[in-house]
Design a protein around this motif. Sequence first.
Motif, PDB file in Angstrom:
ATOM      1  N   VAL A  84       1.315  20.486  14.157  1.00 48.40           N
ATOM      2  CA  VAL A  84       1.421  20.539  15.619  1.00 48.40           C
ATOM      3  C   VAL A  84       1.868  21.923  16.070  1.00 48.40           C
ATOM      4  N   ARG A  85       1.301  22.385  17.188  1.00 48.80           N
ATOM      5  CA  ARG A  85       1.714  23.669  17.756  1.00 48.80           C
ATOM      6  C   ARG A  85       3.012  23.471  18.513  1.00 48.80           C
ATOM      7  N   ARG A  86       3.997  24.327  18.262  1.00 46.11           N
ATOM      8  CA  ARG A  86       5.337  24.143  18.801  1.00 46.11           C
ATOM      9  C   ARG A  86       5.689  25.262  19.763  1.00 46.11           C
ATOM     10  N   GLY A  87       6.736  25.033  20.521  1.00 51.95           N
ATOM     11  CA  GLY A  87       7.288  26.102  21.330  1.00 51.95           C
ATOM     12  C   GLY A  87       7.089  25.962  22.828  1.00 51.95           C
ATOM     13  N   THR A  88       6.179  25.089  23.297  1.00 53.22           N
ATOM     14  CA  THR A  88       5.976  24.896  24.723  1.00 53.22           C
ATOM     15  C   THR A  88       5.794  23.422  24.989  1.00 53.22           C
ATOM     16  N   PRO A  89       6.108  22.948  26.206  1.00 49.61           N
ATOM     17  CA  PRO A  89       6.803  23.688  27.246  1.00 49.61           C
ATOM     18  C   PRO A  89       8.299  23.669  27.015  1.00 49.61           C
ATOM     19  N   VAL A  90       8.994  24.567  27.690  1.00 50.60           N
ATOM     20  CA  VAL A  90      10.456  24.521  27.717  1.00 50.60           C
ATOM     21  C   VAL A  90      10.850  23.625  28.872  1.00 50.60           C
ATOM     22  N   ARG A  91      11.772  22.712  28.669  1.00 46.35           N
ATOM     23  CA  ARG A  91      12.152  21.765  29.692  1.00 46.35           C
ATOM     24  C   ARG A  91      13.633  21.887  29.996  1.00 46.35           C
ATOM     25  N   LEU A  92      13.957  21.861  31.283  1.00 48.05           N
ATOM     26  CA  LEU A  92      15.354  21.860  31.689  1.00 48.05           C
ATOM     27  C   LEU A  92      15.732  20.428  31.986  1.00 48.05           C
ATOM     28  N   ILE A  99      18.753  19.634  25.572  1.00 46.71           N
ATOM     29  CA  ILE A  99      18.811  21.083  25.431  1.00 46.71           C
ATOM     30  C   ILE A  99      18.495  21.491  24.000  1.00 46.71           C
ATOM     31  N   VAL A 100      19.045  20.765  23.030  1.00 44.34           N
ATOM     32  CA  VAL A 100      18.734  21.035  21.622  1.00 44.34           C
ATOM     33  C   VAL A 100      17.238  20.866  21.380  1.00 44.34           C
ATOM     34  N   ALA A 101      16.641  19.819  21.994  1.00 45.06           N
ATOM     35  CA  ALA A 101      15.207  19.574  21.821  1.00 45.06           C
ATOM     36  C   ALA A 101      14.386  20.738  22.336  1.00 45.06           C
ATOM     37  N   GLN A 102      14.763  21.286  23.476  1.00 43.61           N
ATOM     38  CA  GLN A 102      13.988  22.372  24.054  1.00 43.61           C
ATOM     39  C   GLN A 102      14.093  23.630  23.201  1.00 43.61           C
ATOM     40  N   GLN A 103      15.189  23.795  22.443  1.00 44.64           N
ATOM     41  CA  GLN A 103      15.388  24.999  21.649  1.00 44.64           C
ATOM     42  C   GLN A 103      14.763  24.903  20.265  1.00 44.64           C
ATOM     43  N   THR A 189      24.830  24.712  32.194  1.00 39.31           N
ATOM     44  CA  THR A 189      24.095  25.035  33.408  1.00 39.31           C
ATOM     45  C   THR A 189      22.972  26.006  33.068  1.00 39.31           C
ATOM     46  N   ASP A 190      21.798  25.786  33.657  1.00 36.91           N
ATOM     47  CA  ASP A 190      20.609  26.591  33.384  1.00 36.91           C
ATOM     48  C   ASP A 190      20.131  27.261  34.663  1.00 36.91           C
ATOM     49  N   THR A 191      19.795  28.535  34.571  1.00 35.88           N
ATOM     50  CA  THR A 191      19.205  29.269  35.680  1.00 35.88           C
ATOM     51  C   THR A 191      17.971  29.992  35.170  1.00 35.88           C
ATOM     52  N   VAL A 192      16.865  29.877  35.900  1.00 35.54           N
ATOM     53  CA  VAL A 192      15.618  30.526  35.501  1.00 35.54           C
ATOM     54  C   VAL A 192      15.088  31.338  36.673  1.00 35.54           C
ATOM     55  N   ILE A 213       7.864  37.856  32.865  1.00 38.40           N
ATOM     56  CA  ILE A 213       8.624  37.073  31.893  1.00 38.40           C
ATOM     57  C   ILE A 213       9.500  36.081  32.646  1.00 38.40           C
ATOM     58  N   LEU A 214      10.010  35.095  31.926  1.00 40.38           N
ATOM     59  CA  LEU A 214      10.963  34.143  32.479  1.00 40.38           C
ATOM     60  C   LEU A 214      12.350  34.490  31.939  1.00 40.38           C
ATOM     61  N   HIS A 215      13.249  34.768  32.849  1.00 38.96           N
ATOM     62  CA  HIS A 215      14.616  35.156  32.498  1.00 38.96           C
ATOM     63  C   HIS A 215      15.504  33.923  32.644  1.00 38.96           C
ATOM     64  N   TYR A 216      16.040  33.461  31.514  1.00 34.49           N
ATOM     65  CA  TYR A 216      16.833  32.225  31.468  1.00 34.49           C
ATOM     66  C   TYR A 216      18.284  32.572  31.160  1.00 34.49           C
ATOM     67  N   THR A 217      19.196  31.991  31.926  1.00 30.29           N
ATOM     68  CA  THR A 217      20.626  32.101  31.645  1.00 30.29           C
ATOM     69  C   THR A 217      21.189  30.708  31.448  1.00 30.29           C
ATOM     70  N   GLY A 218      21.813  30.461  30.306  1.00 34.32           N
ATOM     71  CA  GLY A 218      22.435  29.171  30.018  1.00 34.32           C
ATOM     72  C   GLY A 218      23.910  29.361  29.736  1.00 34.32           C
ATOM     73  N   VAL A 219      24.746  28.620  30.442  1.00 36.10           N
ATOM     74  CA  VAL A 219      26.191  28.725  30.268  1.00 36.10           C
ATOM     75  C   VAL A 219      26.717  27.386  29.770  1.00 36.10           C
ATOM     76  N   THR A 220      27.355  27.401  28.602  1.00 31.15           N
ATOM     77  CA  THR A 220      27.880  26.192  27.984  1.00 31.15           C
ATOM     78  C   THR A 220      29.387  26.127  28.186  1.00 31.15           C
ATOM     79  N   TYR A 221      29.861  24.985  28.719  1.00 30.97           N
ATOM     80  CA  TYR A 221      31.281  24.806  29.029  1.00 30.97           C
ATOM     81  C   TYR A 221      31.890  23.710  28.158  1.00 30.97           C
ATOM     82  N   ASP A 222      33.204  23.819  27.924  1.00 32.66           N
ATOM     83  CA  ASP A 222      33.917  22.722  27.280  1.00 32.66           C
ATOM     84  C   ASP A 222      34.550  21.833  28.343  1.00 32.66           C
TER      85      ASP A 222
END
Length: 249
Positions: A84-92, A99-103, A189-192, A213-222
């Motif tokens: 199977v071809r992998r890598g797309t689509p990225v899902r928020l 999130i792990v699945a998308q990565q 939190t995700d920003t694209v 390009i798509l510029h993604y910022t992900g911030v992981t909090y505890d």
Amino acid sequence: MTSFAPDSIVLNRKLPLWYQVSQSLRASILGRSPRDPLRLPTEEQLAEHYGVSVLTMRQALKELEDEGLISRHRRRGTFIEPDVRRGTPVRLLGSVDAIVAQQSGMTAELLDHGTVPVTGELTEYFPDLAEVAAYHRLRSDEQTGEPTNHARNHVRPELAERIDPEDLTRRPMTKVLRDVAGADISRITDTVEARLADPETARLLQVPLLSPILHYTGVTYDTAGRVLDLAVIHYRGDRFSFTVTLDAT
């Protein structure tokens, strides 16, 4: 025949169960070792594994079948598609497992890692620290070897001490933080946004300068509200789309 063994998850009752199960199983499939068997357990066995009904499990499998990750054969069972071809689509999406699945599903090369001072925009995310650990990775399509995105992660030092950099060539950062470093992840939190490729990004992703390009910022909090990881990822605009799924309940 031995069956493939998916990871376990804790389900969030505020999100559709079939969706969470499908994304967790997707991450397990894309992150599998080449030595793992291709045959999946039965619907009943998977439903018991995830703690859901057979109907919910059937709906989750249908999602993966539509995506082309698995194929289902009457009397023979359900099998992972090996090519199977992998890598797309990225899902928020709405859970850490999603999130792990998308990565998942891409090979990664660790370009460099070390510590950097907390200056500039980093002070907004790590105001209590003098320095953080930094990791820079280039991720590529497993089949074609084509670069698809490059990621920079800034991680709290106490978590970085528990990370083997080699893990980041095989696993997504979120999975390493949670399952290896033992991070207490509360939310992400995700920003694209759309940008044009700068010289470094154009070189790494093998695209013309100023390509979209798509510029993604992900911030992981505890759970205390501290930032554990700041991820900045540049995706090739011709290879990715982002889908946001909202739960109406």
